[in-house]
Design a protein around this motif. Structure first.
Motif, PDB file in Angstrom:
ATOM      1  N   CYS A 174       0.872  -1.173   0.000  1.00  0.00           N
ATOM      2  CA  CYS A 174       0.000   0.000   0.000  1.00  0.00           C
ATOM      3  C   CYS A 174       0.907   1.220   0.000  1.00  0.00           C
ATOM      4  O   CYS A 174       1.734   1.390   0.905  1.00  0.00           O
ATOM      5  CB  CYS A 174      -0.903  -0.007   1.224  1.00  0.00           C
ATOM      6  N   LEU A 175       0.763   2.037  -1.009  1.00  0.00           N
ATOM      7  CA  LEU A 175       1.630   3.196  -1.184  1.00  0.00           C
ATOM      8  C   LEU A 175       0.838   4.477  -0.928  1.00  0.00           C
ATOM      9  O   LEU A 175      -0.205   4.709  -1.544  1.00  0.00           O
ATOM     10  CB  LEU A 175       2.205   3.196  -2.597  1.00  0.00           C
ATOM     11  N   VAL A 176       1.332   5.310  -0.023  1.00  0.00           N
ATOM     12  CA  VAL A 176       0.688   6.568   0.349  1.00  0.00           C
ATOM     13  C   VAL A 176       1.569   7.716  -0.141  1.00  0.00           C
ATOM     14  O   VAL A 176       2.770   7.746   0.140  1.00  0.00           O
ATOM     15  CB  VAL A 176       0.497   6.662   1.882  1.00  0.00           C
ATOM     16  N   THR A 177       0.978   8.645  -0.861  1.00  0.00           N
ATOM     17  CA  THR A 177       1.784   9.695  -1.509  1.00  0.00           C
ATOM     18  C   THR A 177       1.888  10.986  -0.701  1.00  0.00           C
ATOM     19  O   THR A 177       2.711  11.827  -1.018  1.00  0.00           O
ATOM     20  CB  THR A 177       1.204  10.023  -2.890  1.00  0.00           C
ATOM     21  N   MET A 178       1.060  11.151   0.330  1.00  0.00           N
ATOM     22  CA  MET A 178       1.095  12.385   1.131  1.00  0.00           C
ATOM     23  C   MET A 178       1.455  12.029   2.569  1.00  0.00           C
ATOM     24  O   MET A 178       0.611  11.564   3.336  1.00  0.00           O
ATOM     25  CB  MET A 178      -0.255  13.096   1.073  1.00  0.00           C
ATOM     26  N   PRO A 179       2.716  12.232   2.950  1.00  0.00           N
ATOM     27  CA  PRO A 179       3.157  11.801   4.290  1.00  0.00           C
ATOM     28  C   PRO A 179       2.396  12.475   5.425  1.00  0.00           C
ATOM     29  O   PRO A 179       2.276  11.896   6.510  1.00  0.00           O
ATOM     30  CB  PRO A 179       4.645  12.169   4.305  1.00  0.00           C
ATOM     31  N   ALA A 202       8.610   6.203  -6.156  1.00  0.00           N
ATOM     32  CA  ALA A 202       8.008   5.027  -5.527  1.00  0.00           C
ATOM     33  C   ALA A 202       6.825   4.528  -6.346  1.00  0.00           C
ATOM     34  O   ALA A 202       6.626   3.308  -6.490  1.00  0.00           O
ATOM     35  CB  ALA A 202       7.558   5.375  -4.108  1.00  0.00           C
ATOM     36  N   VAL A 203       6.038   5.437  -6.897  1.00  0.00           N
ATOM     37  CA  VAL A 203       4.899   5.053  -7.735  1.00  0.00           C
ATOM     38  C   VAL A 203       5.377   4.358  -9.001  1.00  0.00           C
ATOM     39  O   VAL A 203       4.824   3.331  -9.420  1.00  0.00           O
ATOM     40  CB  VAL A 203       4.045   6.292  -8.068  1.00  0.00           C
ATOM     41  N   ARG A 204       6.403   4.899  -9.631  1.00  0.00           N
ATOM     42  CA  ARG A 204       6.919   4.296 -10.859  1.00  0.00           C
ATOM     43  C   ARG A 204       7.506   2.910 -10.581  1.00  0.00           C
ATOM     44  O   ARG A 204       7.357   1.994 -11.388  1.00  0.00           O
ATOM     45  CB  ARG A 204       7.966   5.218 -11.483  1.00  0.00           C
ATOM     46  N   ARG A 205       8.157   2.757  -9.450  1.00  0.00           N
ATOM     47  CA  ARG A 205       8.696   1.447  -9.090  1.00  0.00           C
ATOM     48  C   ARG A 205       7.565   0.451  -8.852  1.00  0.00           C
ATOM     49  O   ARG A 205       7.639  -0.705  -9.288  1.00  0.00           O
ATOM     50  CB  ARG A 205       9.562   1.579  -7.838  1.00  0.00           C
ATOM     51  N   ALA A 206       6.510   0.902  -8.191  1.00  0.00           N
ATOM     52  CA  ALA A 206       5.362   0.018  -7.952  1.00  0.00           C
ATOM     53  C   ALA A 206       4.720  -0.412  -9.261  1.00  0.00           C
ATOM     54  O   ALA A 206       4.314  -1.567  -9.419  1.00  0.00           O
ATOM     55  CB  ALA A 206       4.342   0.727  -7.070  1.00  0.00           C
ATOM     56  N   ALA A 207       4.638   0.508 -10.217  1.00  0.00           N
ATOM     57  CA  ALA A 207       4.058   0.170 -11.516  1.00  0.00           C
ATOM     58  C   ALA A 207       4.871  -0.890 -12.232  1.00  0.00           C
ATOM     59  O   ALA A 207       4.319  -1.786 -12.888  1.00  0.00           O
ATOM     60  CB  ALA A 207       3.948   1.428 -12.376  1.00  0.00           C
ATOM     61  N   ALA A 208       6.194  -0.810 -12.101  1.00  0.00           N
ATOM     62  CA  ALA A 208       7.065  -1.771 -12.777  1.00  0.00           C
ATOM     63  C   ALA A 208       7.026  -3.140 -12.111  1.00  0.00           C
ATOM     64  O   ALA A 208       7.215  -4.161 -12.774  1.00  0.00           O
ATOM     65  CB  ALA A 208       8.497  -1.243 -12.800  1.00  0.00           C
ATOM     66  N   SER A 252      -3.969  13.168  -8.190  1.00  0.00           N
ATOM     67  CA  SER A 252      -4.108  13.577  -9.587  1.00  0.00           C
ATOM     68  C   SER A 252      -2.799  13.482 -10.359  1.00  0.00           C
ATOM     69  O   SER A 252      -2.811  13.329 -11.585  1.00  0.00           O
ATOM     70  CB  SER A 252      -4.629  15.020  -9.652  1.00  0.00           C
ATOM     71  N   GLU A 253      -1.682  13.569  -9.674  1.00  0.00           N
ATOM     72  CA  GLU A 253      -0.381  13.560 -10.346  1.00  0.00           C
ATOM     73  C   GLU A 253      -0.018  12.213 -10.975  1.00  0.00           C
ATOM     74  O   GLU A 253       0.941  12.128 -11.745  1.00  0.00           O
ATOM     75  CB  GLU A 253       0.721  13.952  -9.359  1.00  0.00           C
ATOM     76  N   LEU A 254      -0.759  11.163 -10.651  1.00  0.00           N
ATOM     77  CA  LEU A 254      -0.391   9.834 -11.149  1.00  0.00           C
ATOM     78  C   LEU A 254      -0.360   9.788 -12.666  1.00  0.00           C
ATOM     79  O   LEU A 254       0.450   9.072 -13.259  1.00  0.00           O
ATOM     80  CB  LEU A 254      -1.353   8.773 -10.615  1.00  0.00           C
ATOM     81  N   LEU A 266      -9.872  11.470 -10.781  1.00  0.00           N
ATOM     82  CA  LEU A 266     -10.026  10.561 -11.919  1.00  0.00           C
ATOM     83  C   LEU A 266      -9.464  11.174 -13.194  1.00  0.00           C
ATOM     84  O   LEU A 266      -8.735  10.509 -13.943  1.00  0.00           O
ATOM     85  CB  LEU A 266     -11.498  10.203 -12.095  1.00  0.00           C
ATOM     86  N   ASP A 267      -9.774  12.427 -13.452  1.00  0.00           N
ATOM     87  CA  ASP A 267      -9.267  13.060 -14.669  1.00  0.00           C
ATOM     88  C   ASP A 267      -7.749  13.205 -14.632  1.00  0.00           C
ATOM     89  O   ASP A 267      -7.078  13.067 -15.668  1.00  0.00           O
ATOM     90  CB  ASP A 267      -9.930  14.427 -14.864  1.00  0.00           C
ATOM     91  N   GLY A 268      -7.195  13.476 -13.457  1.00  0.00           N
ATOM     92  CA  GLY A 268      -5.746  13.567 -13.351  1.00  0.00           C
ATOM     93  C   GLY A 268      -5.068  12.234 -13.612  1.00  0.00           C
ATOM     94  O   GLY A 268      -4.011  12.162 -14.249  1.00  0.00           O
ATOM     95  N   CYS A 269      -5.681  11.161 -13.133  1.00  0.00           N
ATOM     96  CA  CYS A 269      -5.134   9.814 -13.336  1.00  0.00           C
ATOM     97  C   CYS A 269      -5.536   9.229 -14.678  1.00  0.00           C
ATOM     98  O   CYS A 269      -4.992   8.195 -15.099  1.00  0.00           O
ATOM     99  CB  CYS A 269      -5.616   8.880 -12.227  1.00  0.00           C
ATOM    100  N   GLY A 270      -6.487   9.863 -15.358  1.00  0.00           N
ATOM    101  CA  GLY A 270      -7.106   9.321 -16.563  1.00  0.00           C
ATOM    102  C   GLY A 270      -6.181   8.746 -17.617  1.00  0.00           C
ATOM    103  O   GLY A 270      -6.488   7.691 -18.190  1.00  0.00           O
ATOM    104  N   PRO A 271      -5.045   9.384 -17.921  1.00  0.00           N
ATOM    105  CA  PRO A 271      -4.181   8.855 -18.987  1.00  0.00           C
ATOM    106  C   PRO A 271      -3.691   7.432 -18.762  1.00  0.00           C
ATOM    107  O   PRO A 271      -3.309   6.757 -19.717  1.00  0.00           O
ATOM    108  CB  PRO A 271      -3.002   9.847 -18.988  1.00  0.00           C
ATOM    109  N   VAL A 272      -3.700   6.949 -17.510  1.00  0.00           N
ATOM    110  CA  VAL A 272      -3.212   5.583 -17.258  1.00  0.00           C
ATOM    111  C   VAL A 272      -4.311   4.663 -16.732  1.00  0.00           C
ATOM    112  O   VAL A 272      -4.039   3.523 -16.370  1.00  0.00           O
ATOM    113  CB  VAL A 272      -2.025   5.590 -16.265  1.00  0.00           C
ATOM    114  N   VAL A 273      -5.554   5.136 -16.689  1.00  0.00           N
ATOM    115  CA  VAL A 273      -6.655   4.339 -16.144  1.00  0.00           C
ATOM    116  C   VAL A 273      -7.244   3.444 -17.237  1.00  0.00           C
ATOM    117  O   VAL A 273      -7.638   3.918 -18.301  1.00  0.00           O
ATOM    118  CB  VAL A 273      -7.752   5.242 -15.549  1.00  0.00           C
ATOM    119  N   ASP A 274      -7.322   2.136 -16.958  1.00  0.00           N
ATOM    120  CA  ASP A 274      -7.953   1.190 -17.872  1.00  0.00           C
ATOM    121  C   ASP A 274      -9.426   1.004 -17.570  1.00  0.00           C
ATOM    122  O   ASP A 274     -10.227   0.775 -18.481  1.00  0.00           O
ATOM    123  CB  ASP A 274      -7.259  -0.177 -17.785  1.00  0.00           C
ATOM    124  N   HIS A 275      -9.792   1.082 -16.301  1.00  0.00           N
ATOM    125  CA  HIS A 275     -11.171   0.810 -15.912  1.00  0.00           C
ATOM    126  C   HIS A 275     -11.432   1.495 -14.579  1.00  0.00           C
ATOM    127  O   HIS A 275     -10.520   1.715 -13.789  1.00  0.00           O
ATOM    128  CB  HIS A 275     -11.387  -0.699 -15.774  1.00  0.00           C
TER     129      HIS A 275
END
Length: 534
Positions: free
Chosen positions: A207-212, A234-240, A251-253, A280-289
Motif C-alpha cells: 500500500c503506497l501513500v503519496t502524502m506523508p 516510488a509510484v513508478r517502481r510500484a508500476a514496474a 491527480s499527479e499519477l 479521476l481526470d488527473g489519473c485518466g491517462p493511465v486508467v484502464d477501468h
C-alpha cells in the motif's frame, strides 16, 4: 460447456491406436520425436502436403520446439506430452484438435473455419490461441488459459469457451495507491478488501501513500499489507513491479506514469463529489477501468470511462463487541434513560457533523450525542458541542471494537452532503441500529424511507424531527432496524465485495492479454503472408 469425459489420448508410438481417417500420401500419421525433428529439418510439411485434405497427425514428446507447422483442410491433430514448446502451429479449415497432458506450453496456435478443440488431462495449456473469423456472426476466442485437473472442451463454429473452468496459474500482484492512509472510510474499505481477497487469485503486495502528512502509522500497523510512503519514484517502481495498480489518487499519477504505463490500472471512485472526478481526470491517462462504489457515483463521476459498480462491504470483525450495552453507554456517562444520537465518520465539511450537534441542541436534555471520528474540523466541532450541548456529548477517535460504539447508540445519523457508499450506514444496519440518513451516494441502494430507515433532507429541523420520531416510537424503530439488518446481511459483507473485485480484475487482465495477443498475432500473420507462409 461440453465435457469430453472419456477422451483418452494413446501414445503415438502405440501401433494399435488409430484415430480418424487414414492420412493422405505425404503425411506421416505416426512420428517419433526424432523422426519428427528430422522431418521438420528436411522441410516437411511440403507445400503440396499442406493443401491436402483431412490429414491426421499426432505430435508428442518435446517436439516440435520453435517450429512452424501448417496443416491443410479439415485436419485431425493430437497434441500431447509437453509439445509443442514455443512452436507456431497453424490449422486449416474446420480442424478437430485435441490438446492433452501439459501441452502446448508457450505455443502460438491458430485455427480457421469452425474448429472443435478439446482440452483434457492435467493441463495447464498456456499459450496463444486464436480463431479466425467465421461465418454466421459467431464471435472468435483467443488467448485462453486452462489449469488444474478439470476437463474442458471448446467446440462449435468459431469456438465456444466457458470461462468458469479457467484459472490463472499464479495470483496477480496488486499495489494500492492513494494520497492518504488514516482512520476514514477509504481505509476501512481497504482493510476489509485486503482481508477477504483470495490470495490464490489476487494479492495486495503493498500500500503506497503519496502524502506523508496524511499517513497514520498506527492504522497502517493494523493492515495486512506492507505500507510505504513515497512520491513519483516510488509510484513508478510500484508500476514496474506490480501486475495491477488499484488507485484513487492523487491527480499527479497521470503525469508520473505517463511514460511507464502499468500493465493494468483500476481507479476506484469512492465519492460522488467533484474532488473524485478531479482525481479521476488527473489519473485518466493511465486508467484502464473504473470501479464506482455505487450507482450514484457512476452516474455523477465516471462519465467517459468504462465503469463497473461494486458496492462496498463491511468486515464484520470490525464490529466486534467487548462490552455489554450498559457498559458501552456507561463509559461515556450515558444513562439508561438517555437517547443517544450517534455520528461515525471523518470530521470534514461535507460530512456536516455540526448539524447533528445543532439538532441535539434543539431536543430535550435526555438526548445526547456520541461523535466518533477524526479530521480537520475536530477543534471546531469540540468547541461547538461545548457551547451548545455541554455535558450532553462524548467525542472519541474510535479504535478497536467498533461494535461497542454502535451498542452505545440509539440511532445513527449520517447527514453528509455527498458520499460514495457509506460504510457507517452498513455498519449501523448490521449492528441493529436505526439509521437517519440523507439521500446521497449508496443510500438509495440500501434504505427505503420509513421501511428500513429514515431518509431526511439533512437540514437541522429534519434531523431533529427524525430523532424525535424514533424516540417516541421505539417498537417501530426496532422494526426499521430489523429490516435494515436483513438488507445489510444479504448485501453488505466484505467477502462478497472482494469476489467482485477479483472477478473484475481477472476479466480485465484476460481482456488486456487477449488484446495484446491479437495485436501480436496480426503482426505475425502479416509477416507470415509476406513470406508466402499459409
Amino acid at each position: 460447456m461440453k465435457y469430453d469425459e472419456d477422451h483418452d489420448l494413446s501414445s503415438i508410438d502405440d501401433p494399435s491406436s488409430t484415430t480418424g481417417a487414414s492420412p493422405p500420401a505425404g503425411f506421416p500419421s505416426r512420428l517419433s520425436t526424432a523422426e519428427l525433428r528430422r522431418s521438420l529439418e528436411a522441410g516437411w510439411p511440403h507445400p503440396e502436403a499442406t493443401s491436402a485434405a483431412s490429414p491426421v497427425v499426432h505430435l508428442s514428446g518435446a517436439a516440435p520446439a520453435g517450429a512452424h507447422v501448417a496443416f491443410g483442410a479439415s485436419p485431425v491433430v493430437h497434441l500431447s506430452g509437453a509439445a509443442p514448446a514455443g512452436a507456431h502451429v497453424a490449422f486449416g479449415a474446420s480442424p478437430s484438435v485435441h490438446l492433452s497432458g501439459s501441452a502446448p506450453t508457450g505455443a502460438h496456435v491458430s485455427y480457421s473455419g469452425s474448429p472443435a478443440v478439446h482440452l483434457s488431462g492435467a493441463a495447464p495449456i498456456v499459450g496463444s490461441h486464436q480463431v479466425g473469423a467465421v461465418s454466421g456472426g459467431v464471435p472468435s476466442w483467443q488467448g485462453f488459459q486452462v489449469g488444474g485437473v478439470s476437463k474442458a472442451a471448446i467446440s462449435g463454429a468459431g469456438g465456444v469457451y466457458d470461462e468458469s473452468e479457467s484459472s490463472a496459474t499464479t495470483p496477480l500482484k496488486m499495489t494500492h495507491i492513494g494520497p492518504s492512509l488514516v482512520r476514514a472510510g477509504v481505509e476501512v474499505w481497504l482493510k476489509g478488501l485486503s482481508r477477504f481477497l483470495d490470495p490464490g487469485r489476487l494479492q495486495f503486495t503493498r500500500c503506497l501513500v503519496t502524502m506523508p502528512e496524511f499517513f497514520d502509522p498506527e492504522f497502517a500497523a493494523e493492515l495486512s499489507i506492507p505500507t510505504e510512503v513515497g512520491g513519483r519514484e516510488a509510484v513508478r517502481r510500484a508500476a514496474a513491479e506490480s501486475d495491477v495498480l488499484m488507485i484513487w489518487g492523487p491527480s499527479e499519477l497521470g503525469d508520473w506514469l505517463g511514460d511507464c504505463r502499468p500493465a493494468l490500472t483500476v481507479f476506484v471512485a469512492h465519492g460522488e463529489g467533484s474532488y473524485t472526478r478531479g482525481y479521476l481526470d488527473g489519473c485518466g491517462p493511465v486508467v484502464d477501468h473504473v470501479v464506482a462504489v455505487s450507482r450514484r457515483v457512476q452516474e455523477r463521476v465516471t462519465d467517459g470511462y468504462p465503469t463497473t459498480v461494486i458496492p462496498n462491504g463491511v468486515d464484520s470483525s470490525h464490529l466486534a463487541r467487548s462490552l455489554s450495552r450498559s457498559e458501552s453507554r456507561a463509559r461515556f456517562s450515558f444513562g439508561p434513560d438517555d437517547f443517544v444520537v450517534g455520528y461515525v465518520g471523518r470530521f470534514s465539511p461535507e460530512k456536516r457533523a455540526h448539524r447533528v450537534i445543532e439538532a441535539v441542541a434543539k431536543l430535550p436534555q435526555n438526548f445526547k450525542a456520541l461523535l466518533v471520528g477524526w479530521g480537520p474540523l475536530h477543534p471546531q466541532l469540540l468547541d461547538l458541542a461545548n457551547r451548545l450541548i455541554p455535558g450532553r456529548f462524548a467525542m472519541t477517535v474510535g479504535k478497536g471494537c467498533f461494535g461497542d460504539y454502535y451498542e452505545a447508540m440509539d440511532a445513527l445519523c449520517m447527514v453528509s452532503a455527498e458520499e460514495g457508499y457509506p460504510l457507517v450506514v452498513l455498519e449501523a444496519m448490521m449492528c441493529g441500529r436505526p439509521v437517519i440518513a440523507t439521500d446521497v451516494g449508496g443510500v438509495p441502494d440500501l434504505l427505503i424511507d420509513r421501511v428500513n430507515g429514515v431518509v431526511v433532507p439533512g437540514d437541522v429541523e429534519s434531523i431533529r424531527s427524525a430523532v424525535l420520531l424514533l424516540q417516541k416510537h421505539p417498537e417501530w424503530a426496532r422494526g426499521l432496524a430489523a429490516e435494515a439488518k436483513k438488507v445489510a446481511d444479504e448485501r453488505g459483507h466484505a467477502r462478497r465485495m472482494a469476489r467482485g473485485y477479483e472477478d473484475l480484475v481477472h476479466r480485465l487482465w484476460r481482456e488486456k492479454k487477449q488484446s495484446a495477443v491479437g495485436s501480436r498475432n496480426g503482426r505475425e500473420t502479416n509477416g507470415a503472408l509476406s513470406h508466402g507462409v499459409r
